[in-house]
Scaffold this motif. Structure first.
Motif, PDB file in Angstrom:
ATOM      1  N   GLU A 127       0.830  -1.208   0.000  1.00 24.60           N
ATOM      2  CA  GLU A 127       0.000   0.000   0.000  1.00 24.60           C
ATOM      3  C   GLU A 127       0.866   1.260   0.000  1.00 24.60           C
ATOM      4  O   GLU A 127       0.542   2.250  -0.660  1.00 24.60           O
TER       5      GLU A 127
ATOM      6  N   ARG B  65       2.051   1.750  -3.467  1.00 22.17           N
ATOM      7  CA  ARG B  65       0.987   2.245  -4.347  1.00 22.17           C
ATOM      8  C   ARG B  65       0.779   3.742  -4.164  1.00 22.17           C
ATOM      9  O   ARG B  65       0.718   4.504  -5.144  1.00 22.17           O
ATOM     10  N   VAL B  66       0.679   4.168  -2.917  1.00 24.14           N
ATOM     11  CA  VAL B  66       0.458   5.590  -2.646  1.00 24.14           C
ATOM     12  C   VAL B  66       1.668   6.417  -3.084  1.00 24.14           C
ATOM     13  O   VAL B  66       1.523   7.491  -3.688  1.00 24.14           O
TER      14      VAL B  66
ATOM     15  N   ALA C  96       1.769   6.910  -6.813  1.00 19.49           N
ATOM     16  CA  ALA C  96       0.809   7.926  -7.251  1.00 19.49           C
ATOM     17  C   ALA C  96       1.316   9.334  -6.944  1.00 19.49           C
ATOM     18  O   ALA C  96       1.138  10.267  -7.746  1.00 19.49           O
ATOM     19  N   ILE C  97       1.967   9.498  -5.794  1.00 27.71           N
ATOM     20  CA  ILE C  97       2.504  10.816  -5.442  1.00 27.71           C
ATOM     21  C   ILE C  97       3.636  11.207  -6.390  1.00 27.71           C
ATOM     22  O   ILE C  97       3.742  12.377  -6.808  1.00 27.71           O
TER      23      ILE C  97
ATOM     24  N   ASP D  21       2.113  12.439  -9.419  1.00 28.16           N
ATOM     25  CA  ASP D  21       1.620  13.807  -9.223  1.00 28.16           C
ATOM     26  C   ASP D  21       2.756  14.826  -9.289  1.00 28.16           C
ATOM     27  O   ASP D  21       2.590  15.922  -9.843  1.00 28.16           O
TER      28      ASP D  21
ATOM     29  N   ASP E  42      -3.049  13.217 -10.141  1.00 30.73           N
ATOM     30  CA  ASP E  42      -4.285  13.194  -9.345  1.00 30.73           C
ATOM     31  C   ASP E  42      -4.301  14.257  -8.253  1.00 30.73           C
ATOM     32  O   ASP E  42      -5.090  14.169  -7.306  1.00 30.73           O
TER      33      ASP E  42
ATOM     34  N   GLU F 146      -4.496  10.896  -3.148  1.00 31.68           N
ATOM     35  CA  GLU F 146      -4.410   9.473  -2.832  1.00 31.68           C
ATOM     36  C   GLU F 146      -4.836   9.219  -1.385  1.00 31.68           C
ATOM     37  O   GLU F 146      -4.723  10.095  -0.524  1.00 31.68           O
TER      38      GLU F 146
ATOM     39  N   SER G 220     -11.063   3.943   1.074  1.00 27.88           N
ATOM     40  CA  SER G 220      -9.834   4.721   1.246  1.00 27.88           C
ATOM     41  C   SER G 220     -10.162   6.120   1.734  1.00 27.88           C
ATOM     42  O   SER G 220     -11.129   6.750   1.283  1.00 27.88           O
TER      43      SER G 220
END
Length: 315
Positions: A149, A152-153, A156-157, A160, A166, A170, A180
């Motif tokens: 996890e 994954r986060v 995504a950051i 960004d 996004d 997240e 979430s």
């Protein structure tokens, strides 16, 4: 008829003086003495002609080079052999770079320094290095979640930061069955937007610097020793500066980290409470080790360029 004294002896009619400065047969437009001096040229006074003539002189008669004295070659003043070849030991005037070449050398030095400083740190913005450092600093335990996890986060950051995927919205699920929840607060997201702007600007500066380095190297390709000197001194200076700054971060990390944020984020939105999820995701140990690795990459890359410059300078 009057006899002329020559070197303590007497010059008889029909004789001529020997040349004390023999002609250079390799030089153009020069000829040796064509023959005997006529008898009447040896007389101080020629009754038949009714005029006085000069005593005969040794050497060449009426033979001069264009633009210079007799017996000299036009290339001798420039270190050239009479045949046009360079004389042994002749000193040539050092080559002076033109104004465009000087500008190219200056651009090469500046662009190279920027590229060396930015390349190493920016390359650390990758999911593999970040995941490794987060695992070393127990980030999953801090956030009460799994490493998967966290990866994954974090991925995504990073998206960004570089691409604005996004807007840092997240989240992490509180439990396997729950939805979430947003991981970052509005204040934390605001700071991350500022970080994203800085990272993109630095990436743009790196790409421009690399392009300028390539263009300057192509422009100065006929001056390899000049290129070598620029590579040597510029990268050497960057390496020394990186060692000094890295030592400062190593012995006074808190102060150095605070000064860094005040320099690049003067708006002051980088201070958060100890229970901030942003600080849990990227703890102090993460940044300390990342700063040391970034400095090490700068030093290693600068030393590699220094070696390349040294080899060019010796070629």
């Amino acid at each position: 008829m009057v006899e002329v004294r020559a070197g303590g002896g007497r010059l008889q009619p029909g004789e001529h003086l020997s040349a004390t400065d023999p002609a250079d047969r390799d030089a153009p437009n020069q000829h040796p003495d064509p023959g005997h001096i006529p008898a009447h040229h040896q007389c101080l006074h020629d009754p038949a002609r009714g005029r006085r003539v000069r005593p005969a002189e040794a050497g060449l008669h009426g033979c001069r080079l264009r633009g210079g004295a007799a017996g000299r070659h036009r290339g001798r003043g420039r270190g050239l052999h009479p045949g046009g070849h360079a004389l042994a030991g002749a000193v040539r005037r050092p080559h002076v770079l033109s104004r465009p070449s000087t500008i190219g050398a200056t651009l090469l030095a500046i662009a190279l320094a920027v590229a060396l400083v930015l390349a190493g740190p920016l390359l650390l913005f990758n999911p593999w290095f970040v995941s490794f450092e987060q695992a070393r600093n127990d980030v999953p335990a801090r956030l009460a979640t799994t490493q998967a996890e966290v990866d994954r986060v974090t991925g995504a950051i990073l998206c960004d930061l570089l691409l604005g995927c996004d807007d840092f919205a997240e989240g992490l699920p509180r439990s396997p069955s729950s939805a979430s929840q947003p991981l970052l607060t509005d204040a934390e997201r605001s700071h991350m937007r500022d970080v994203a702007h800085l990272v993109r600007l630095l990436w743009l500066a790196l790409l421009v610097a690399v392009a300028l380095v390539v263009a300057a190297l192509a422009f100065l390709r006929r001056h390899p020793r000049r290129i070598g000197a620029i590579l040597l001194w510029t990268s050497g200076g960057v390496a020394v500066a990186a060692i000094v700054v890295g030592a400062f971060f190593a012995v006074a990390f808190d102060l150095a980290f605070l000064l860094f944020h005040r320099l690049f984020f003067p708006q002051g939105n980088f201070l958060f409470a100890a229970d901030s999820n942003l600080l849990r995701l990227f703890p102090e140990g993460f940044w300390f080790e990342s700063a040391l690795v970034a400095g090490l990459l700068i030093v290693v890359s600068a030393l590699a360029v220094t070696l390349a410059g040294w080899r060019l300078l010796r070629s």
